[in-house]
Design a protein around this motif. Structure first.
Motif, PDB file in Angstrom:
ATOM      1  N   ALA A 264       0.834  -1.214   0.000  1.00  0.00           N
ATOM      2  CA  ALA A 264       0.000   0.000   0.000  1.00  0.00           C
ATOM      3  C   ALA A 264       0.870   1.266   0.000  1.00  0.00           C
ATOM      4  CB  ALA A 264      -0.915  -0.007   1.230  1.00  0.00           C
ATOM      5  N   GLU A 265       2.063   1.157   0.580  1.00  0.00           N
ATOM      6  CA  GLU A 265       2.979   2.326   0.595  1.00  0.00           C
ATOM      7  C   GLU A 265       3.868   2.358  -0.644  1.00  0.00           C
ATOM      8  OE1 GLU A 265       1.548   4.198   3.956  1.00  0.00           O
ATOM      9  OE2 GLU A 265       3.104   4.888   2.562  1.00  0.00           O
ATOM     10  N   GLY A 266       3.670   1.393  -1.556  1.00  0.00           N
ATOM     11  CA  GLY A 266       4.428   1.409  -2.815  1.00  0.00           C
ATOM     12  C   GLY A 266       5.800   0.770  -2.740  1.00  0.00           C
ATOM     13  N   LEU A 267       6.085   0.043  -1.651  1.00  0.00           N
ATOM     14  CA  LEU A 267       7.388  -0.602  -1.549  1.00  0.00           C
ATOM     15  C   LEU A 267       7.335  -2.003  -2.166  1.00  0.00           C
ATOM     16  CD1 LEU A 267       7.428   1.576   0.897  1.00  0.00           C
ATOM     17  CD2 LEU A 267       9.340   0.218   1.722  1.00  0.00           C
ATOM     18  N   LYS A 268       8.444  -2.441  -2.737  1.00  0.00           N
ATOM     19  CA  LYS A 268       8.542  -3.797  -3.268  1.00  0.00           C
ATOM     20  C   LYS A 268       8.639  -4.765  -2.085  1.00  0.00           C
ATOM     21  CE  LYS A 268       9.295  -2.794  -7.757  1.00  0.00           C
ATOM     22  NZ  LYS A 268       8.387  -3.131  -8.864  1.00  0.00           N
ATOM     23  N   ILE A 269       8.175  -6.011  -2.342  1.00  0.00           N
ATOM     24  CA  ILE A 269       8.012  -6.984  -1.265  1.00  0.00           C
ATOM     25  C   ILE A 269       9.051  -8.101  -1.354  1.00  0.00           C
ATOM     26  CG2 ILE A 269       6.430  -8.651  -0.224  1.00  0.00           C
ATOM     27  CD1 ILE A 269       5.466  -5.762   0.016  1.00  0.00           C
ATOM     28  N   GLY A 270       9.784  -8.301  -0.260  1.00  0.00           N
ATOM     29  CA  GLY A 270      10.750  -9.403  -0.209  1.00  0.00           C
ATOM     30  C   GLY A 270      10.461 -10.313   0.971  1.00  0.00           C
ATOM     31  N   PHE A 271      10.741 -11.597   0.773  1.00  0.00           N
ATOM     32  CA  PHE A 271      10.608 -12.583   1.851  1.00  0.00           C
ATOM     33  C   PHE A 271      11.987 -13.180   2.124  1.00  0.00           C
ATOM     34  CE2 PHE A 271       5.982 -13.954   0.584  1.00  0.00           C
ATOM     35  CZ  PHE A 271       5.475 -12.840   1.243  1.00  0.00           C
ATOM     36  N   TYR A 272      12.351 -13.229   3.395  1.00  0.00           N
ATOM     37  CA  TYR A 272      13.525 -14.001   3.835  1.00  0.00           C
ATOM     38  C   TYR A 272      12.970 -15.373   4.252  1.00  0.00           C
ATOM     39  CZ  TYR A 272      16.976 -15.594   7.335  1.00  0.00           C
ATOM     40  OH  TYR A 272      17.878 -16.329   8.062  1.00  0.00           O
ATOM     41  N   TYR A 273      13.651 -16.457   3.845  1.00  0.00           N
ATOM     42  CA  TYR A 273      13.223 -17.802   4.238  1.00  0.00           C
ATOM     43  C   TYR A 273      14.467 -18.584   4.620  1.00  0.00           C
ATOM     44  CZ  TYR A 273      10.951 -22.398   4.214  1.00  0.00           C
ATOM     45  OH  TYR A 273      10.479 -23.623   4.589  1.00  0.00           O
ATOM     46  N   SER A 274      14.520 -19.027   5.882  1.00  0.00           N
ATOM     47  CA  SER A 274      15.701 -19.745   6.352  1.00  0.00           C
ATOM     48  C   SER A 274      15.720 -21.183   5.845  1.00  0.00           C
ATOM     49  CB  SER A 274      15.742 -19.766   7.887  1.00  0.00           C
ATOM     50  OG  SER A 274      16.822 -20.583   8.305  1.00  0.00           O
ATOM     51  N   LEU A 275      16.847 -21.565   5.250  1.00  0.00           N
ATOM     52  CA  LEU A 275      17.032 -22.968   4.837  1.00  0.00           C
ATOM     53  C   LEU A 275      17.250 -23.829   6.078  1.00  0.00           C
ATOM     54  CD1 LEU A 275      19.499 -22.076   1.946  1.00  0.00           C
ATOM     55  CD2 LEU A 275      17.165 -22.932   1.611  1.00  0.00           C
ATOM     56  N   ILE A 276      17.789 -23.221   7.092  1.00  0.00           N
ATOM     57  CA  ILE A 276      18.069 -23.896   8.364  1.00  0.00           C
ATOM     58  C   ILE A 276      16.778 -23.918   9.190  1.00  0.00           C
ATOM     59  CG2 ILE A 276      19.413 -23.726  10.507  1.00  0.00           C
ATOM     60  CD1 ILE A 276      21.467 -22.061   8.837  1.00  0.00           C
ATOM     61  N   ASP A 277      16.544 -25.041   9.909  1.00  0.00           N
ATOM     62  CA  ASP A 277      15.300 -25.106  10.683  1.00  0.00           C
ATOM     63  C   ASP A 277      15.504 -25.993  11.913  1.00  0.00           C
ATOM     64  OD1 ASP A 277      11.856 -25.178   9.718  1.00  0.00           O
ATOM     65  OD2 ASP A 277      12.698 -25.808  11.651  1.00  0.00           O
ATOM     66  N   TRP A 278      15.664 -25.316  13.050  1.00  0.00           N
ATOM     67  CA  TRP A 278      15.978 -26.036  14.290  1.00  0.00           C
ATOM     68  C   TRP A 278      14.734 -26.606  14.972  1.00  0.00           C
ATOM     69  CZ3 TRP A 278      19.116 -21.112  15.611  1.00  0.00           C
ATOM     70  CH2 TRP A 278      20.335 -21.150  14.928  1.00  0.00           C
ATOM     71  N   HIS A 279      13.591 -26.513  14.312  1.00  0.00           N
ATOM     72  CA  HIS A 279      12.376 -27.084  14.913  1.00  0.00           C
ATOM     73  C   HIS A 279      11.859 -28.279  14.132  1.00  0.00           C
ATOM     74  CE1 HIS A 279       8.024 -27.366  15.872  1.00  0.00           C
ATOM     75  NE2 HIS A 279       8.418 -27.021  17.090  1.00  0.00           N
ATOM     76  N   HIS A 280      12.161 -28.322  12.833  1.00  0.00           N
ATOM     77  CA  HIS A 280      11.569 -29.345  11.971  1.00  0.00           C
ATOM     78  C   HIS A 280      12.095 -30.736  12.336  1.00  0.00           C
ATOM     79  CE1 HIS A 280      10.369 -31.589   8.393  1.00  0.00           C
ATOM     80  NE2 HIS A 280       9.487 -30.635   8.192  1.00  0.00           N
ATOM     81  N   PRO A 281      11.233 -31.734  12.447  1.00  0.00           N
ATOM     82  CA  PRO A 281      11.645 -33.077  12.894  1.00  0.00           C
ATOM     83  C   PRO A 281      12.589 -33.793  11.932  1.00  0.00           C
ATOM     84  CG  PRO A 281       9.334 -33.091  12.169  1.00  0.00           C
ATOM     85  CD  PRO A 281       9.762 -31.657  12.203  1.00  0.00           C
ATOM     86  N   ASP A 282      12.701 -33.302  10.691  1.00  0.00           N
ATOM     87  CA  ASP A 282      13.614 -33.967   9.746  1.00  0.00           C
ATOM     88  C   ASP A 282      14.901 -33.179   9.513  1.00  0.00           C
ATOM     89  OD1 ASP A 282      10.751 -35.234   8.186  1.00  0.00           O
ATOM     90  OD2 ASP A 282      12.414 -36.480   8.946  1.00  0.00           O
ATOM     91  N   PHE A 283      15.054 -32.040  10.205  1.00  0.00           N
ATOM     92  CA  PHE A 283      16.306 -31.299  10.028  1.00  0.00           C
ATOM     93  C   PHE A 283      17.366 -31.912  10.946  1.00  0.00           C
ATOM     94  CE2 PHE A 283      18.383 -27.686   8.162  1.00  0.00           C
ATOM     95  CZ  PHE A 283      19.467 -27.479   9.000  1.00  0.00           C
ATOM     96  N   PRO A 284      18.517 -32.288  10.369  1.00  0.00           N
ATOM     97  CA  PRO A 284      19.535 -33.008  11.169  1.00  0.00           C
ATOM     98  C   PRO A 284      20.038 -32.213  12.373  1.00  0.00           C
ATOM     99  CG  PRO A 284      20.048 -33.094   8.819  1.00  0.00           C
ATOM    100  CD  PRO A 284      18.934 -32.108   8.972  1.00  0.00           C
ATOM    101  N   ILE A 285      20.403 -32.942  13.418  1.00  0.00           N
ATOM    102  CA  ILE A 285      21.018 -32.322  14.614  1.00  0.00           C
ATOM    103  C   ILE A 285      22.506 -32.128  14.294  1.00  0.00           C
ATOM    104  CG2 ILE A 285      21.325 -32.465  17.112  1.00  0.00           C
ATOM    105  CD1 ILE A 285      18.429 -32.771  16.459  1.00  0.00           C
TER     106      ILE A 285
END
Ligand code: GLC
Length: 440
Positions: free
Chosen positions: A120-141
């Motif tokens: 609405a303010e005319g700014l372009k939109i970016g998303f940061y998305y972490s490849l790392i995930d310390w909560h997901h049950p399949d992400f290695p310890i």
């Protein structure tokens, strides 16, 4: 006209290299402990303890429209919000995990609020998305994981399937690129491929790179959903932008294509105080001069800059962040012409030490940023006979210059000619005074 060839990439970076300046926003459960976004792994915080941050996540002062207004006033043309950081908590309504904002006391889709407000303010939109995930049950310890020192770490790690996690990322990225309209930037973070010379902390045990992320597949999916989107290189496959951190003009990265010598498009990201997530007790807040210096010297080197804000767990920017944004707002109000649509200057132009040059992409306007230039006049080379008009950008007051002055070394040997622009005494009180030069 830029004097160098910029390497063409799949995404549309035409608006990006014009807009130059954006806001990074790091927001998540780590905003509650308020001492860095890596706090869970730095302090080996237990799942049970970290769950208390989830149970109390309720940013009642969050007003994304206020965030957007402050970013716009600061002269920022785009923004990048953490949709999920390494902690694995999702700020968006996702059907692939319950560990998301809809199940917290806040209960609203923060990514939706961000997209609507900034668009609405005319700014372009970016998303940061972490490849790392310390909560997901399949992400290695691995050695960066908060559970790595737990007595049962090996047992916890058993059976974790990186392929399932890679699929989870593809599913969530599909949600992010499908449910929120046109997204302009997707910012992955980060790979740590094993390298014998890498510092121990980078080893983390169990390299994570394009193979583990299945980056080829992930990028092909993204390009099918959003062909023009700008992608960074942190999934370990070069795409549209390089993303040096906490550096001004990263000489170490040699930002040119090794085969063709073409210039790479890059964006440096910085923080107000060192930490990306809100860090209440951090005292290393940058001075107003450093804030302007970072932006000017980045553009003078041909790059973009995003400056990070870490909202508090109440959801608003703290006073220190507001003050820093005000520094940008005040300086950009009168000097943004020397940033937007500008790039590094023609290399045939030289300037006194402590001053930096930016030049409009069409080559017609040259900007002299006096930043650290302590003299009553500034020397320029390569410009004799080429200046049509000069003014102090902030108040549009005419400046005069003398040209074809002879330059000798200290042994009296003739070196060539230069010109000087005479400066009013007022510049010494100004934060990065800028000379605007209109070339013939
Ligand atoms: C570093 C930090 C990470 C932050 C990122 C921003 O990778 O570890 O927490 O999100 O920089 O680029």
């Amino acid at each position: 006209m830029s004097t160098y060839v910029r390497k063409k990439t799949p995404g549309d970076t035409s608006w990006f290299v014009r807009d130059r300046f954006g806001m990074f926003i790091h927001f998540g459960l780590y905003s509650l402990p308020a001492r860095h976004e890596w706090i869970k792994t730095r302090e080996y915080i237990s799942e049970e303890k970290y769950q208390s941050y989830f149970n109390h996540f309720n940013p009642d002062l969050l007003d994304a429209r206020e965030w957007a207004r402050k970013a716009k006033a600061a002269g920022m043309k785009y923004a990048i919000l953490t949709t999920k950081h390494h902690e694995g908590f999702c700020l968006f309504d996702t059907k692939y995990t319950d560990y998301n904002v809809m199940n917290t006391p806040y209960g609203k889709d923060i990514v939706r609020e961000y997209v609507d407000a900034f668009r609405a303010e005319g700014l372009k939109i970016g998303f940061y998305y972490s490849l790392i995930d310390w909560h997901h049950p399949d992400f290695p310890i691995d050695k960066a994981h908060p559970r790595r020192k737990d007595a049962n770490a090996a047992e916890l790690d058993r059976g974790r399937d990186m392929k399932k996690y890679a699929q989870y990322m593809r599913d969530q990225v599909t949600e992010l690129l499908t449910n929120y309209g046109k997204i302009d930037i997707l910012y992955f973070d980060f790979s740590y491929p094993a390298h014998p010379d890498a510092p121990a902390w980078m080893q983390f045990g169990g390299a994570k790179g394009k193979e583990q992320w299945e980056s080829e597949k992930l990028i092909a999916l993204i390009r099918s959903l959003a062909p023009d989107i700008i992608l960074n290189d942190r999934a370990q496959i070069p795409q549209d932008i390089c993303t040096p951190e906490q550096e001004i003009s990263p000489k170490m990265m040699n930002l040119v294509d090794k085969e063709t010598g073409e210039a790479l498009t890059w964006e440096a990201c910085h923080t107000f105080s060192g930490s990306w997530g809100y860090n209440r007790d951090e005292t290393s807040w940058k001075t107003p001069k450093t804030l302007i210096d970072l932006l000017v010297r980045t553009v003078a080197s041909g790059g973009n800059m995003i400056m990070n804000v870490g909202p508090t767990s109440r959801g608003d920017f703290d006073d220190r962040a507001d003050e820093a944004l005000q520094v940008y707002a005040k300086w950009m109000k009168r000097n943004s012409r020397s940033i937007y649509g500008c790039d590094r200057a023609d290399p045939e132009f030289g300037v006194s030490d402590g001053a930096y040059l930016t030049q409009s992409a069409d080559g017609k306007r040259l900007y002299v940023h006096l930043l650290d230039c302590p003299h009553a006049s500034v020397k320029l080379t390569g410009l004799d006979g080429k200046i049509d008009y000069a003014q102090l950008l902030s108040d549009g007051s005419e400046l005069t210059w003398k040209e074809n002055l002879s330059y000798y070394d200290s042994a009296g040997n003739y070196l060539g000619t230069y010109l000087t622009v005479n400066l009013p005494g007022t510049v010494f009180k100004m934060l990065d005074p800028v000379i605007e030069i209109f070339l013939k």
